[in-house]
Design a protein around this motif. Structure first.
Motif, PDB file in Angstrom:
ATOM      1  N   ALA A 129       0.813  -1.204   0.000  1.00  0.00           N
ATOM      2  CA  ALA A 129       0.000   0.000   0.000  1.00  0.00           C
ATOM      3  C   ALA A 129       0.852   1.261   0.000  1.00  0.00           C
ATOM      4  O   ALA A 129       1.856   1.349   0.712  1.00  0.00           O
ATOM      5  CB  ALA A 129      -0.922   0.008   1.211  1.00  0.00           C
ATOM      6  N   VAL A 130       0.429   2.236  -0.814  1.00  0.00           N
ATOM      7  CA  VAL A 130       0.978   3.586  -0.750  1.00  0.00           C
ATOM      8  C   VAL A 130      -0.004   4.458   0.033  1.00  0.00           C
ATOM      9  O   VAL A 130       0.367   5.119   1.002  1.00  0.00           O
ATOM     10  CB  VAL A 130       1.223   4.161  -2.151  1.00  0.00           C
ATOM     11  N   ILE A 131      -1.285   4.478  -0.379  1.00  0.00           N
ATOM     12  CA  ILE A 131      -2.341   5.097   0.417  1.00  0.00           C
ATOM     13  C   ILE A 131      -3.560   4.187   0.376  1.00  0.00           C
ATOM     14  O   ILE A 131      -3.837   3.529  -0.628  1.00  0.00           O
ATOM     15  CB  ILE A 131      -2.729   6.513  -0.082  1.00  0.00           C
ATOM     16  N   GLU A 132      -4.290   4.153   1.482  1.00  0.00           N
ATOM     17  CA  GLU A 132      -5.542   3.398   1.562  1.00  0.00           C
ATOM     18  C   GLU A 132      -6.553   4.206   2.355  1.00  0.00           C
ATOM     19  O   GLU A 132      -6.217   4.832   3.367  1.00  0.00           O
ATOM     20  CB  GLU A 132      -5.338   2.042   2.237  1.00  0.00           C
ATOM     21  N   THR A 133      -7.798   4.200   1.896  1.00  0.00           N
ATOM     22  CA  THR A 133      -8.863   4.972   2.516  1.00  0.00           C
ATOM     23  C   THR A 133      -9.155   4.460   3.922  1.00  0.00           C
ATOM     24  O   THR A 133      -9.219   3.252   4.163  1.00  0.00           O
ATOM     25  CB  THR A 133     -10.138   4.888   1.665  1.00  0.00           C
ATOM     26  N   ALA A 134      -9.329   5.409   4.848  1.00  0.00           N
ATOM     27  CA  ALA A 134      -9.715   5.057   6.216  1.00  0.00           C
ATOM     28  C   ALA A 134     -11.203   4.734   6.270  1.00  0.00           C
ATOM     29  O   ALA A 134     -11.971   5.077   5.363  1.00  0.00           O
ATOM     30  CB  ALA A 134      -9.385   6.199   7.164  1.00  0.00           C
ATOM     31  N   ARG A 135     -11.616   4.096   7.354  1.00  0.00           N
ATOM     32  CA  ARG A 135     -13.028   3.765   7.572  1.00  0.00           C
ATOM     33  C   ARG A 135     -13.465   4.301   8.922  1.00  0.00           C
ATOM     34  O   ARG A 135     -12.663   4.410   9.862  1.00  0.00           O
ATOM     35  CB  ARG A 135     -13.245   2.255   7.480  1.00  0.00           C
ATOM     36  N   ASP A 136     -14.764   4.640   9.025  1.00  0.00           N
ATOM     37  CA  ASP A 136     -15.285   5.160  10.286  1.00  0.00           C
ATOM     38  C   ASP A 136     -15.587   4.020  11.248  1.00  0.00           C
ATOM     39  O   ASP A 136     -15.301   2.847  10.965  1.00  0.00           O
ATOM     40  CB  ASP A 136     -16.499   6.045  10.041  1.00  0.00           C
ATOM     41  N   HIS A 137     -16.186   4.358  12.398  1.00  0.00           N
ATOM     42  CA  HIS A 137     -16.409   3.351  13.428  1.00  0.00           C
ATOM     43  C   HIS A 137     -17.394   2.280  12.968  1.00  0.00           C
ATOM     44  O   HIS A 137     -17.380   1.161  13.484  1.00  0.00           O
ATOM     45  CB  HIS A 137     -16.928   4.017  14.702  1.00  0.00           C
ATOM     46  N   ALA A 138     -18.222   2.617  11.999  1.00  0.00           N
ATOM     47  CA  ALA A 138     -19.178   1.631  11.476  1.00  0.00           C
ATOM     48  C   ALA A 138     -18.584   0.802  10.345  1.00  0.00           C
ATOM     49  O   ALA A 138     -19.275  -0.049   9.775  1.00  0.00           O
ATOM     50  CB  ALA A 138     -20.441   2.337  11.001  1.00  0.00           C
ATOM     51  N   GLY A 139     -17.330   1.073   9.998  1.00  0.00           N
ATOM     52  CA  GLY A 139     -16.687   0.323   8.931  1.00  0.00           C
ATOM     53  C   GLY A 139     -16.875   0.913   7.555  1.00  0.00           C
ATOM     54  O   GLY A 139     -16.390   0.356   6.564  1.00  0.00           O
ATOM     55  N   ALA A 140     -17.583   2.050   7.448  1.00  0.00           N
ATOM     56  CA  ALA A 140     -17.813   2.676   6.143  1.00  0.00           C
ATOM     57  C   ALA A 140     -16.596   3.500   5.744  1.00  0.00           C
ATOM     58  O   ALA A 140     -15.987   4.177   6.574  1.00  0.00           O
ATOM     59  CB  ALA A 140     -19.049   3.569   6.198  1.00  0.00           C
ATOM     60  N   PRO A 141     -16.209   3.462   4.469  1.00  0.00           N
ATOM     61  CA  PRO A 141     -15.040   4.227   4.032  1.00  0.00           C
ATOM     62  C   PRO A 141     -15.310   5.726   4.034  1.00  0.00           C
ATOM     63  O   PRO A 141     -16.428   6.167   3.803  1.00  0.00           O
ATOM     64  CB  PRO A 141     -14.788   3.711   2.615  1.00  0.00           C
ATOM     65  N   TRP A 142     -14.267   6.477   4.303  1.00  0.00           N
ATOM     66  CA  TRP A 142     -14.352   7.935   4.259  1.00  0.00           C
ATOM     67  C   TRP A 142     -13.113   8.435   3.525  1.00  0.00           C
ATOM     68  O   TRP A 142     -12.058   8.614   4.098  1.00  0.00           O
ATOM     69  CB  TRP A 142     -14.421   8.524   5.661  1.00  0.00           C
ATOM     70  N   ALA A 143     -13.257   8.629   2.231  1.00  0.00           N
ATOM     71  CA  ALA A 143     -12.135   9.060   1.410  1.00  0.00           C
ATOM     72  C   ALA A 143     -12.049  10.574   1.290  1.00  0.00           C
ATOM     73  O   ALA A 143     -10.956  11.142   1.271  1.00  0.00           O
ATOM     74  CB  ALA A 143     -12.243   8.454   0.014  1.00  0.00           C
ATOM     75  N   TYR A 144     -13.221  11.233   1.226  1.00  0.00           N
ATOM     76  CA  TYR A 144     -13.231  12.672   0.940  1.00  0.00           C
ATOM     77  C   TYR A 144     -14.543  13.244   1.432  1.00  0.00           C
ATOM     78  O   TYR A 144     -15.602  12.643   1.258  1.00  0.00           O
ATOM     79  CB  TYR A 144     -13.087  12.906  -0.570  1.00  0.00           C
ATOM     80  N   ALA A 145     -14.461  14.415   2.064  1.00  0.00           N
ATOM     81  CA  ALA A 145     -15.660  15.117   2.495  1.00  0.00           C
ATOM     82  C   ALA A 145     -15.403  16.607   2.385  1.00  0.00           C
ATOM     83  O   ALA A 145     -14.256  17.067   2.460  1.00  0.00           O
ATOM     84  CB  ALA A 145     -16.031  14.746   3.932  1.00  0.00           C
ATOM     85  N   THR A 146     -16.479  17.396   2.211  1.00  0.00           N
ATOM     86  CA  THR A 146     -16.316  18.824   1.981  1.00  0.00           C
ATOM     87  C   THR A 146     -17.442  19.610   2.629  1.00  0.00           C
ATOM     88  O   THR A 146     -18.541  19.091   2.863  1.00  0.00           O
ATOM     89  CB  THR A 146     -16.264  19.134   0.465  1.00  0.00           C
ATOM     90  N   LEU A 147     -17.153  20.858   2.934  1.00  0.00           N
ATOM     91  CA  LEU A 147     -18.147  21.789   3.467  1.00  0.00           C
ATOM     92  C   LEU A 147     -17.626  23.203   3.273  1.00  0.00           C
ATOM     93  O   LEU A 147     -16.518  23.529   3.715  1.00  0.00           O
ATOM     94  CB  LEU A 147     -18.417  21.524   4.955  1.00  0.00           C
ATOM     95  N   ASN A 148     -18.392  24.023   2.591  1.00  0.00           N
ATOM     96  CA  ASN A 148     -18.030  25.435   2.418  1.00  0.00           C
ATOM     97  C   ASN A 148     -16.609  25.608   1.871  1.00  0.00           C
ATOM     98  O   ASN A 148     -15.831  26.436   2.354  1.00  0.00           O
ATOM     99  CB  ASN A 148     -18.172  26.193   3.732  1.00  0.00           C
ATOM    100  N   ASP A 149     -16.283  24.822   0.876  1.00  0.00           N
ATOM    101  CA  ASP A 149     -14.986  24.850   0.196  1.00  0.00           C
ATOM    102  C   ASP A 149     -13.861  24.192   0.980  1.00  0.00           C
ATOM    103  O   ASP A 149     -12.789  23.944   0.417  1.00  0.00           O
ATOM    104  CB  ASP A 149     -14.557  26.279  -0.186  1.00  0.00           C
TER     105      ASP A 149
END
Length: 828
Positions: A129-149
């Motif tokens: 692995a070079v980079i791998e997406t993290a997961r939240d406490h429920a096991g769902a992936p969280w790769a990218y999120a945004t709010l107000n730029d």
């Protein structure tokens, strides 16, 4: 301004000063999930998601660019960092799209985009692995999120993994367990009493190394190395975004990158070594130009209200004390009321005569230039800036006004080509009298008690946040371009306090305002190493400490260390004790003279290390982990370093120390001073007498030296160089290099040089050193011979070009043949 407190993703949104930008808490962000569609492209893929577009393109076989549009559009120049066309190199790419995943493959990496729940993963060809997406406490992936730029990305990391980079950061070299803010800040400020502090009371008796952890700092470089502790493989990440950014490495099994605005545009580097990652990053953002040789000498500076005769007397004293020195510096008091590009006519009635006189003694002169222009109608620089409309504006269209040294101050809008050209021409005119270089300070930009956020850029069209971190880079760019237009044949030298990704293209960095304390001496080691692995090889701290009063032992140990760093300047603030080389008595002066003399003898080696840095991006002052990432002992080691590839330096970092522990990586290590040999990997406690600090040569290396220390590099044309051969303890082959050129002009770029490659082969009882020279030579080249100095068992027989020769009485061998090609065989 007071230092801005650290900001982590975890506590983002807590109360902060009104002028400090804050991030929303991560739970408020809009997470991107399902990918709506995917289209393969010539170099990768383009995906539609939530009204935005995700693009993956292969830049090189080992580099991929991943970006997500903002407002449906891609920003092609999100920052001034990238200086090449990243898509100019042809790359063989294959793409495949399944129901659940889309992949982009090159010969060295695979990018996988999860289509049901968005994931963004990069693996090497071997599956690591070079980079791998993290997961939240429920096991769902969280790769990218945004709010107000603003946006945040989260990645997996193993608990023992290490992180290096982010440029100029205080504290330990390994960034794990901490969070960092990238927002260029004037960190150290005098208190009301005039005492310089560093995040706590300077007189606190509980002082320890960790008291030096304060953040943000002067320079922001959103680039880091991720070392996989299980395999030793290293990958890299560069976020091409100049906005305020936070990196949170505090969680045990993930890290987060959080930007306050702009476009998500990340370059991911497969490595798998730090050297390979750094080569790719500096290919993208540029490498340091070859500095003038004099810039590698000793620099003497003080914030002091010198008069013209004082500077001349200082130069005379330096020569009388026999302290090698190339450059004297003038801080802000040389100006007329702190007006940039002026001289105080009463203190300096004839600057040109001063500069000519100094040149006759082999000295250069460098002066400080801040970006702030005094807001004063009638002052020619201000009036011309107004007439040309090159100053930063407010939202209402007025000239933005800050408060720094001259009082009310306007700031050039370096985001525009017009302002950069104007500034460059001013600098060129300033150095026309013979000044050797420019010192840029206060360029975070520091705006005093007036918050900088109302300062807009690009003619008032761009926010302050977009260009704040890039301000110093753009200032240095304008300066260098102006100097090159006026003097295209000469190499430029600019020193800057602030900077961002790519600053190495234009300027050297010093580590800003420090304090005369042992913990600040230690702090400069990991800080310089962090700079080095972030693409900036030309760095150094104010030797002896800037604020506070240096004590004799601290000053001596700092000078011994600083003499073995890329940039070597003694600098201190007004109102403190003198810390000239002779200020602490003859005994200290003698030892400082010896330390500075060693640096000058090492200039051929040091200069050649800068040549390599310009060609590969590798650091000059480098942590041991850079070359020995497979050695778990050195991954958290930050109180010793390598100078170039082959010299191991272990400074003395505590008062009264007569010994210290030194970690030796694999190989053979020869003590420079005693000849003692250590076979690594090993850890030894070694003596640290007052006259020296531990210095070791790597077995297999050929280190070129001047036979004796010159007073200055001016006119330096040696007819003889010493080659110090460090005998390896095992069979093998090692390669070293030496470049000789005129040290001042750009003619070396056109082949006016002599480049000698030394190949050392050890087989049984025979060592063969092959010297192979290339290049057209240059005007003034005078070397006709090498003198071989062997570190290790004395050879029983020496053969030069097939002829057996008798060593001199001191065991050395001198050979000619124009000092170029030769084959030397040593039989032990």
């Amino acid at each position: 301004m007071a230092p801005t407190p650290p900001l982590s993703v975890a506590d983002a949104g807590d109360a902060a000063p009104a002028s400090t930008p804050t991030f929303p808490r991560t739970e408020h962000y809009r997470r991107f999930h399902r990918v709506d569609s995917v289209t393969p492209t010539e170099r990768g893929l383009l995906a539609e998601l939530h009204g935005e577009r995700l693009e993956v393109v292969a830049v090189r076989p080992d580099v991929v660019r991943i970006r997500i549009s903002r407002g449906g559009r891609f920003d092609e120049t999100p920052s001034p960092a990238v200086c090449v066309d990243p898509l100019a190199t042809h790359v063989e790419v294959t793409t495949e799209v399944d129901d659940d995943v889309a992949r982009v493959r090159t010969a060295e990496l695979t990018v996988s985009i999860g289509l049901v729940d968005l994931t963004i993963d990069v693996h090497r060809a071997d599956g690591s692995a070079v980079i791998e997406t993290a997961r939240d406490h429920a096991g769902a992936p969280w790769a990218y999120a945004t709010l107000n730029d603003a946006f945040v990305v989260r990645r997996r990391i193993a608990p023992p993994d290490a992180i290096y980079g982010l440029g100029e950061k205080s504290g330990r070299l390994n960034r794990r367990g901490r969070d960092f803010t990238l927002w260029n800040t004037d960190v150290l400020n005098p208190t009301s009493s005039g005492e310089f502090t560093a995040g706590r009371d300077a007189d606190d008796p509980r002082a320890d190394r960790m008291s030096t952890e304060f953040d943000p700092y002067y320079v922001s470089i959103p680039f880091f190395h991720h070392l996989d502790a299980a395999t030793g493989a290293v990958g890299g990440s560069f976020l091409d975004n100049g906005y305020r950014t936070a990196y949170d490495f505090t969680p045990e099994s993930e890290y987060a990158i959080h930007a306050g605005g702009g476009q998500y545009c990340e370059y991911v580097f497969a490595g798998p070594t730090m050297a390979r990652v750094l080569e790719a990053y500096t290919w993208l953002t540029g490498r340091a130009a070859l500095p003038p040789l004099w810039a590698l000498g000793y620099h003497q500076c003080r914030w002091h209200a010198y008069r013209q005769e004082d500077v001349a007397a200082l130069a005379a004293r330096m020569r009388a004390e026999r302290i090698p020195c190339d450059t004297l510096w003038l801080d802000i008091d040389y100006m007329d009321g702190y007006r940039v590009f002026t001289w105080d006519a009463e203190k300096f009635p004839d600057p040109a005569a001063l500069i000519d006189g100094l040149a006759g003694e082999g000295f250069k002169l460098v002066t400080i230039i801040d970006p702030g222009v005094k807001y004063e109608p009638g002052y020619a620089v201000f009036d011309d800036g107004v007439a040309r409309d090159v100053f930063c504006r407010t939202e209402g269209g007025d000239t933005y006004i800050g408060q720094v040294w001259p009082g009310d101050t306007a700031f050039p809008d370096f985001a525009t080509a017009e302002a950069r050209e104007w500034w460059g021409d001013l600098n060129a005119a300033h150095v026309a009298s013979g000044l050797a270089g420019i010192w840029n300070d206060m360029n975070e930009p520091a705006t005093g008690e007036i918050a900088p956020e109302r300062m807009l850029f690009d003619g008032g069209r761009a926010s302050h946040e977009r260009f704040h971190n890039a301000y110093a880079l753009l200032m240095a760019r304008g300066t260098v371009e102006g100097l090159r237009r006026a003097m295209p044949e000469l190499r430029t030298f600019v020193l800057t306090r602030a900077g961002s990704a790519g600053i190495q293209r234009y300027a050297a960095n010093w580590l800003g305002d420090n304090v005369s304390r042992w913990d600040h001496l230690w702090m400069s080691l990991p800080m310089a190493a962090g700079f080095g692995v972030s693409g900036q090889p030309f760095v150094g701290a104010d030797a002896g400490g800037f604020g506070g009063d240096a004590e004799p032992e601290l000053f001596l140990r700092w000078m011994q260390y600083a003499a073995l760093t890329p940039f070597f300047r003694n600098h201190t603030v007004a109102g403190t004790v003198d810390q000239y080389p002779w200020s602490f008595g003859d005994d200290v002066a003698d030892l400082v003279r010896e330390a500075v003399g060693l640096r000058y003898r090492l200039l051929p080696y040091l200069y050649s290390a800068f040549v390599r840095a310009g060609e590969t991006g590798e650091p000059v002052q480098r942590p041991l982990v850079f070359d020995h990432a497979d050695d778990a002992r050195v991954r958290d080691l930050d109180d010793q370093f390598l100078l170039g590839r082959d010299l191991l330096v272990a400074p003395v970092l505590a008062a009264g120390a007569t010994e210290r522990e030194v970690v030796f990586p694999a190989g053979t290590w020869h003590c420079w001073h005693t000849g003692e040999v250590v076979t690594g990997p090993a850890t030894r406690t070694v003596a640290t007498p007052r006259e020296r600090i531990p210095l070791y040569g790597r077995g297999g290396a050929v280190v070129p030296l001047l036979p004796e220390a010159p007073a200055t590099t001016a006119g330096l044309r040696p007819d003889l160089l010493e080659l110090h051969v460090f005998v390896p303890g095992q069979d093998g082959e090692w390669v070293s290099a030496l470049q000789e050129d005129d040290g001042v002009t750009n003619a070396a770029a056109d082949g006016a040089l002599v480049r000698t490659t030394f190949t050392l082969r050890h087989a049984g009882d025979e060592i063969t050193v092959v010297a192979a020279a290339d290049g057209a030579g240059y005007e003034g080249f005078a070397r006709t011979a090498f003198r071989l100095v062997v570190h290790g068992p004395a050879p029983r027989e020496v053969e030069v070009d097939g002829v057996v020769v008798t060593p001199d009485h001191d065991g050395t061998v001198t050979f000619g043949n124009d000092g170029r090609d030769a084959v030397v065989v040593l039989r032990t």
